[in-house]
Enzyme design. Sequence first.
Site, PDB file in Angstrom:
ATOM      1  N   CYS A 257      -2.952   1.757  13.886  1.00 33.71           N
ATOM      2  CA  CYS A 257      -3.372   1.439  14.909  1.00 33.71           C
ATOM      3  C   CYS A 257      -4.705   2.162  15.290  1.00 33.71           C
ATOM      4  CB  CYS A 257      -2.411   1.409  16.167  1.00 33.71           C
ATOM      5  SG  CYS A 257      -0.853   0.596  15.840  1.00 33.71           S
TER       6      CYS A 257
ATOM      7  N   GLY B  92      -6.557  -2.538  13.641  1.00 34.91           N
ATOM      8  CA  GLY B  92      -5.562  -3.740  13.791  1.00 34.91           C
ATOM      9  C   GLY B  92      -6.087  -4.726  14.658  1.00 34.91           C
TER      10      GLY B  92
ATOM     11  N   ASN C 210      -0.860   5.764  17.638  1.00 40.09           N
ATOM     12  CA  ASN C 210      -0.867   5.399  16.500  1.00 40.09           C
ATOM     13  C   ASN C 210      -0.128   6.378  15.494  1.00 40.09           C
ATOM     14  OD1 ASN C 210      -3.765   6.152  14.145  1.00 40.09           O
ATOM     15  ND2 ASN C 210      -2.278   4.732  13.982  1.00 40.09           N
ATOM     16  N   GLY C 211       0.694   5.725  14.725  1.00 37.70           N
ATOM     17  CA  GLY C 211       1.652   6.610  13.652  1.00 37.70           C
ATOM     18  C   GLY C 211       3.081   5.804  13.775  1.00 37.70           C
TER      19      GLY C 211
ATOM     20  N   TYR D 104      -8.991   4.063   2.230  1.00 39.89           N
ATOM     21  CA  TYR D 104      -9.133   2.733   2.807  1.00 39.89           C
ATOM     22  C   TYR D 104      -9.242   2.686   4.153  1.00 39.89           C
ATOM     23  CZ  TYR D 104      -7.505  -2.175   3.652  1.00 39.89           C
ATOM     24  OH  TYR D 104      -7.262  -3.313   4.278  1.00 39.89           O
TER      25      TYR D 104
ATOM     26  N   SER E 125     -13.849  -2.616   0.654  1.00 43.75           N
ATOM     27  CA  SER E 125     -13.185  -1.344   0.378  1.00 43.75           C
ATOM     28  C   SER E 125     -13.530  -0.443  -0.888  1.00 43.75           C
ATOM     29  CB  SER E 125     -11.883  -1.609   0.523  1.00 43.75           C
ATOM     30  OG  SER E 125     -11.518  -2.774  -0.242  1.00 43.75           O
TER      31      SER E 125
ATOM     32  N   CYS F 168       4.907   4.158   2.755  1.00 44.33           N
ATOM     33  CA  CYS F 168       4.555   4.941   4.125  1.00 44.33           C
ATOM     34  C   CYS F 168       5.492   5.090   5.105  1.00 44.33           C
ATOM     35  CB  CYS F 168       3.127   4.930   4.184  1.00 44.33           C
ATOM     36  SG  CYS F 168       2.560   6.063   5.688  1.00 44.33           S
TER      37      CYS F 168
HETATM   38  P1  AMP Z   1      -2.794  -6.058  -3.107  1.00 45.61           P
HETATM   39  O1  AMP Z   1      -2.699  -5.173  -4.101  1.00 45.61           O
HETATM   40  O2  AMP Z   1      -3.371  -7.430  -3.430  1.00 45.61           O
HETATM   41  O3  AMP Z   1      -1.382  -6.021  -1.987  1.00 45.61           O
HETATM   42  O4  AMP Z   1      -3.972  -5.549  -2.126  1.00 45.61           O
HETATM   43  C1  AMP Z   1      -4.807  -4.314  -2.113  1.00 45.61           C
HETATM   44  C2  AMP Z   1      -5.836  -4.243  -1.371  1.00 45.61           C
HETATM   45  O5  AMP Z   1      -5.299  -4.311   0.156  1.00 45.61           O
HETATM   46  C3  AMP Z   1      -6.423  -2.983  -1.431  1.00 45.61           C
HETATM   47  O6  AMP Z   1      -7.547  -3.287  -2.386  1.00 45.61           O
HETATM   48  C4  AMP Z   1      -6.887  -2.666  -0.083  1.00 45.61           C
HETATM   49  O7  AMP Z   1      -8.391  -3.280  -0.072  1.00 45.61           O
HETATM   50  C5  AMP Z   1      -6.183  -3.353   0.953  1.00 45.61           C
HETATM   51  N1  AMP Z   1      -4.970  -2.497   1.339  1.00 45.61           N
HETATM   52  C6  AMP Z   1      -4.420  -1.536   1.003  1.00 45.61           C
HETATM   53  N2  AMP Z   1      -3.412  -0.908   1.529  1.00 45.61           N
HETATM   54  C7  AMP Z   1      -3.512  -1.655   2.555  1.00 45.61           C
HETATM   55  C8  AMP Z   1      -2.686  -1.708   3.950  1.00 45.61           C
HETATM   56  N3  AMP Z   1      -1.703  -0.647   4.121  1.00 45.61           N
HETATM   57  N4  AMP Z   1      -2.969  -2.602   4.858  1.00 45.61           N
HETATM   58  C9  AMP Z   1      -3.959  -3.607   4.800  1.00 45.61           C
HETATM   59  N5  AMP Z   1      -4.652  -3.664   3.546  1.00 45.61           N
HETATM   60  C10 AMP Z   1      -4.620  -2.775   2.548  1.00 45.61           C
END
Ligand code: AMP
Length: 457
Positions: free
Chosen positions: A2, A30, A104-105, A245, A287, A386
């Site tokens: 968040c 978020g 947040n957390g 990320y 990203s 996590c």
């Molecule tokens: P996928 O392997 O298709 O599940 O998605 C991986 C991509 O989602 C990564 O390359 C990031 O850009 C993005 N990502 C990684 N962790 C998260 C997360 N916790 N929440 C939202 N997007 C994420």
Amino acid sequence: MCGIFGAYSASGAPVLEDVYLGLFALQHRGQLSAGVAWTQDGSVHIKKGPGLVHDALQQDELEKIKAHAAIGHVRYATAGGTRPENSQPLGANYAQGPVAIAHNGNLTNAVAISSYLANRGAIFQTTCDTETIIQLMAHQPNTVQLEAFENALSRISGAYSLILLLEDCLIAARDPWGFRPLVLGKKEETYYIASESCAFDIIGAELLRDVEPGEILIIDRRGVISRRFGKQQPRLRHCAFEYVYFARPDSVIDGRSVYRARKELGACLARGMECPKDCVVSGMPDSGTLAALGLAEEAEVPFEAGVVRNRYVGRTFIQPTQRVREAGVRIKLNPQPGIFNGKEAVIVDDSIVRGTTAGRTVSTIRSAGAKKVHMCIASPPVRYPCYYGIDTPSSDELIAAQTDIESLCGDIGADSLRYISCSELCSAIGLPHDQLCTACFDGDYLDDEENGCSLEV
Ligand code: AMP
């Protein structure tokens, strides 16, 4: 994950528009809901709604409210699921006065606290872990609010960056491990607290410093007072995934530039890697872009913005079902015609979680004419869930937890697949391993001793 933001103006200037703008800058943290809270005439007022900041809140309405202290929140569901009543800030008017909170957390002992309090008559309005903090305060009806809050902190465990609003006082607190970021800023007579420093840039405030792990800041007309709470931890646990990320690259977290960390992650990928002569390096936008730039610079090979992103599609991962998620990847990213034709494509992304994005990426780049597709991931394999505020799925959905790297390379259809190690990750961020949380990569969670706290109120 968040985003939180708070403002207190000692000169009495209205701050709700600043809070709106701050939340706007934190939108990447978020997209499920957004809200603000302020106090007036001795009680707490809240406006919140589903969706993005500009859908959930009316800037022109907020601008008319003359509150000199306020807090705000953008929500990405982790604990408590997606129910509307879980959107924040949460607020209450109890025996000692008004209180509103933005968090947040993730609290790791929220279930135990909720059942302890429910057995003593607490009626919970939400399924959100954050409510336990307000309930813990309200269960001390004869204790002044700041003291009740400090007592509440001694009972909770896990990850929390918090902003609390009382009748004429703003309070910030960061857990003793420093999991989630939290920064203090200032412009003229107004102090600000935010999840990330990029939220200060938008309102022209200066970044003063990070809120330290185990620190409470009390901000009122007299200025800022700092206090320590909790037992000093043998090690810190700043979230490494923020640098990989989550955070915006124009933020500085715990003294480290996210931009520099991401480029350095790419440079780590390049070291020890033989880049083919006719290769083109591209990052998955947004990203993977900075890591791709870092890789290309270090390896002295050409970088191209080879994949175009439709900027009106949100973060793919956030879509609720697998089917929508898959469609999301296709809708979102398109290869640049002609760039990969007959070349070896070196494609950089920040992480692989479920593997949907990587698989789609490889087939898309191949269909754009690439001879070979080498996937480079600017983090170690994500193998563990996590529990500290990032919505990573359980291990059985984490593709790197289910298979080894060679088989994973085959599964996503790449010609090669490269990750970085945990120690490369730490050195790219520029913090020692004992100051970073790398639990999603190596399963190193808080142990019982670090976690220990008592429930008795
Ligand atoms: P996928 O392997 O298709 O599940 O998605 C991986 C991509 O989602 C990564 O390359 C990031 O850009 C993005 N990502 C990684 N962790 C998260 C997360 N916790 N929440 C939202 N997007 C994420």
